[in-house]
Design an enzyme around this catalytic site. Structure first.
Site, PDB file in Angstrom:
ATOM      1  N   LYS A  78       0.863  -1.197   0.000  1.00 32.75           N
ATOM      2  CA  LYS A  78       0.000   0.000   0.000  1.00 32.75           C
ATOM      3  C   LYS A  78       0.890   1.234   0.000  1.00 32.75           C
ATOM      4  O   LYS A  78       1.891   1.278   0.727  1.00 32.75           O
ATOM      5  CB  LYS A  78      -0.902  -0.018   1.247  1.00 32.75           C
ATOM      6  CG  LYS A  78      -1.921   1.113   1.286  1.00 32.75           C
ATOM      7  CD  LYS A  78      -2.838   1.015   2.512  1.00 32.75           C
ATOM      8  CE  LYS A  78      -3.899   2.107   2.502  1.00 32.75           C
ATOM      9  NZ  LYS A  78      -4.809   2.047   3.670  1.00 32.75           N
ATOM     10  N   SER A 158      -9.903   2.395   2.558  1.00 28.23           N
ATOM     11  CA  SER A 158      -8.953   3.063   1.694  1.00 28.23           C
ATOM     12  C   SER A 158      -7.962   2.118   1.018  1.00 28.23           C
ATOM     13  O   SER A 158      -7.289   2.519   0.074  1.00 28.23           O
ATOM     14  CB  SER A 158      -8.160   4.087   2.512  1.00 28.23           C
ATOM     15  OG  SER A 158      -7.349   3.424   3.478  1.00 28.23           O
ATOM     16  N   SER A 182     -10.344   0.243   6.929  1.00 30.03           N
ATOM     17  CA  SER A 182      -9.734   0.209   5.601  1.00 30.03           C
ATOM     18  C   SER A 182      -9.046  -1.088   5.201  1.00 30.03           C
ATOM     19  O   SER A 182      -8.588  -1.215   4.069  1.00 30.03           O
ATOM     20  CB  SER A 182      -8.728   1.345   5.463  1.00 30.03           C
ATOM     21  OG  SER A 182      -9.410   2.538   5.195  1.00 30.03           O
TER      22      SER A 182
HETATM   23  N1  GLN Z   1     -13.302   5.007   5.769  1.00 34.40           N
HETATM   24  C1  GLN Z   1     -12.730   5.493   6.991  1.00 34.40           C
HETATM   25  C2  GLN Z   1     -12.297   6.925   6.802  1.00 34.40           C
HETATM   26  O1  GLN Z   1     -12.499   7.432   5.773  1.00 34.40           O
HETATM   27  C3  GLN Z   1     -11.610   4.614   7.436  1.00 34.40           C
HETATM   28  C4  GLN Z   1     -10.385   4.776   6.651  1.00 34.40           C
HETATM   29  C5  GLN Z   1      -9.248   3.930   7.141  1.00 34.40           C
HETATM   30  O2  GLN Z   1      -9.452   2.950   7.859  1.00 34.40           O
HETATM   31  N2  GLN Z   1      -8.053   4.321   6.769  1.00 34.40           N
HETATM   32  O3  GLN Z   1     -11.763   7.540   7.678  1.00 34.40           O
END
Ligand code: GLN
Length: 492
Positions: A78, A158, A182
């Site tokens: 990632k 994400s 995410s």
């Molecule tokens: N979707 C959540 C956010 O937008 C979690 C994102 C994540 O876990 N990095 O903050």
């Protein structure tokens, strides 16, 4: 001969050790798949030369009967993990041209164990999002499509590049991070396995920070065994991260197949949401039956504070993000605006140009909830509720070993569907954020398909640092579900 890229991570590891395939062959097989999969937009950069060099070094070691636990296994990373001298963008324009001078602890441990880096995976900007649409590099496309449709679906976020690339067999496994879901939500949307370990289990050092008290790295893989193998390499104490825990890392793979008889599985009634697709309810009920059939005892539990988790998360995470992102000022690295009159306008123009809309929204929310006059009403109160959510979960774990819930309130959704309404997007995290607020381990396992033929995952949550029991439960779930569907290869 089977294409080495079709082998699971664990199977490839074994084939490499047995010398029935070389790391260079496997690496080349992946690189040509990645080449053909441009339509998925899963990679921000492909490090083909580096991959081949690492593969050759691994083949030398394997040839001498040496090598680590992941020797020769090609992985995707990632683009939130700093990789030495390799472009690291966090999905943001503001990190243009950033080539870190150091390697994150997680990636350095993967390379220590012999893994090969194929490239850096696309993601929501600074890991803020649930659909991968906030990336400066454009959305990742889910390899899965609804039956009879060619509409482009989101792979979740994400870690959308991680979920899509594992699902499309573009790497043997991928690193990911989970601040509010995410790892688990994209895994659920792509029929992959995602594990968010206990906060402190995996070092955050060298991972671009989003919300430091919530961020945790983990693997996204094709199956539960692969996740166990990868997590073992990623985890461990790191003096460079003050929140990293000095505790031995168990052999998670050894937990697989161990009996789950007598394990108590909690089923929280608050995870039944109005308007949730009936198929998710049904699959959850099916999961409960599977665990019962495997000899587990099902315990109905109540977690009344669950409804506060999402609002608390969307105060705490932006607050920490606004502070963490203060460092992007155009001075030390990354993008710098061309037109400015003085240092202040240089900061302003740089940040205005460098950050996307969602990141700006988070910085605005974060600075608001931290500002004098609102701090007590928002940030402080959110922190108090966070502690009570943690206490409530620990109380529940006095009577259960694991908690079983759906991973996400929907299957993969169409690109563009939720981008106009941030609250709709945030609601996708409703089942996952609690584990981050409480620092608990959680995982998503593919469990079934909805009536459109799209994958759905089930989530298991465990006690702090009890990933072993979680892996036992995940494996039992995987065996019972017998999920084998893969997406049709429309992109190659
Ligand atoms: N979707 C959540 C956010 O937008 C979690 C994102 C994540 O876990 N990095 O903050």
């Amino acid at each position: 001969m089977t294409n080495p890229a079709d082998l699971s991570l664990a199977a490839l590891r074994d084939a490499l050790k047995a010398k029935s395939v070389s790391s260079l062959e496997a690496t080349d097989a992946y690189l040509s798949r990645i080449d053909a999969a441009g339509d998925l937009n899963a990679f921000v950069s492909v490090t083909a030369d580096k991959a081949r060099n690492m593969a050759k070094a691994s083949d030398d070691k394997l040839g001498r009967g040496e090598g680590g636990a992941l020797e020769g296994v090609p992985l995707g990373i990632k683009d939130l993990f700093c990789t030495e001298d390799v472009l690291t963008t966090a999905g943001s324009h503001i990190l243009d041209g950033f080539h870190p001078k150091y390697e994150s602890t997680v990636t350095s441990q993967l390379w220590r164990d012999g893994a090969v880096m194929l490239g850096k995976l696309n993601m929501d900007e600074f890991a803020m999002g649930s659909s991968n649409e906030t990336s400066f590099y454009g959305p990742v496309i889910n390899p899965w499509r609804a039956e009879g449709s060619d509409a482009k679906l989101s792979p979740g976020g994400s870690s959308g590049g991680s979920s899509a690339s594992v699902s499309a067999r573009l790497c043997a496994g991928a690193t990911a991070t989970d601040t509010g879901g995410s790892i688990r939500q994209p895994a659920s949307l792509t029929a992959t396995v995602g594990v968010k370990p206990t906060y402190g289990r995996v070092s955050r050092w060298g991972i671009v920070a989003f919300a430091s008290s919530l961020d945790q790295a983990g693997p996204i893989t094709r199956d539960v065994r692969d996740a166990a193998v990868m997590l073992k390499s990623m985890a461990g104490h790191d003096p460079k991260d003050s929140t990293s825990i000095d505790a031995p890392v168990p052999d998670y793979e050894a937990a697989l197949g161990q009996s789950v008889k007598g394990l108590k599985i909690g089923v929280p009634k608050e995870y039944r949401l109005d308007g949730m697709p009936a198929e998710i309810e049904t699959l959850w009920a099916q999961g409960i039956e599977w665990m019962k059939d495997a000899g587990c005892e099902i315990v109905d539990i109540s977690l009344p504070l669950t409804k506060y988790a999402l609002p608390v998360y969307y105060i705490v995470a932006p607050a920490e993000a606004s502070s963490n992102l203060a460092r992007y000022d155009g001075v030390k690295y990354g993008h710098r605006a061309k037109d400015y009159s003085d240092i202040l306008s240089m900061y302003e123009e740089t940040r205005a140009e460098g950050f996307g809309d969602e990141v700006k929204r988070r910085v605005l929310i974060g600075t608001y909830v931290l500002s004098a006059g609102y701090y007590d009403a928002y940030y402080l109160r959110a922190q108090k509720v966070r502690k009570r959510i943690f206490d409530e979960l620990l109380e529940a774990y006095k009577s259960v070993d694991l908690i079983l819930t759906p991973s996400a309130p929907s299957a993969a959704f169409a690109l563009g569907d939720k981008m106009k309404d941030p609250v709709q997007m945030y609601l996708n995290d409703v089942f996952t954020v609690t584990a981050n607020l409480a620092g608990l381990p959680g995982a998503s396992v593919p469990a079934g398909l909805d009536k459109q033929g799209l994958p759905l995952g089930l989530q298991l949550l465990a006690k702090p640092f009890d990933e072993e029991t979680m892996f036992k439960g995940m494996y039992a779930l995987e065996q019972a579900a017998g999920f084998t569907a893969t997406p049709e290869t429309w992109w190659a």
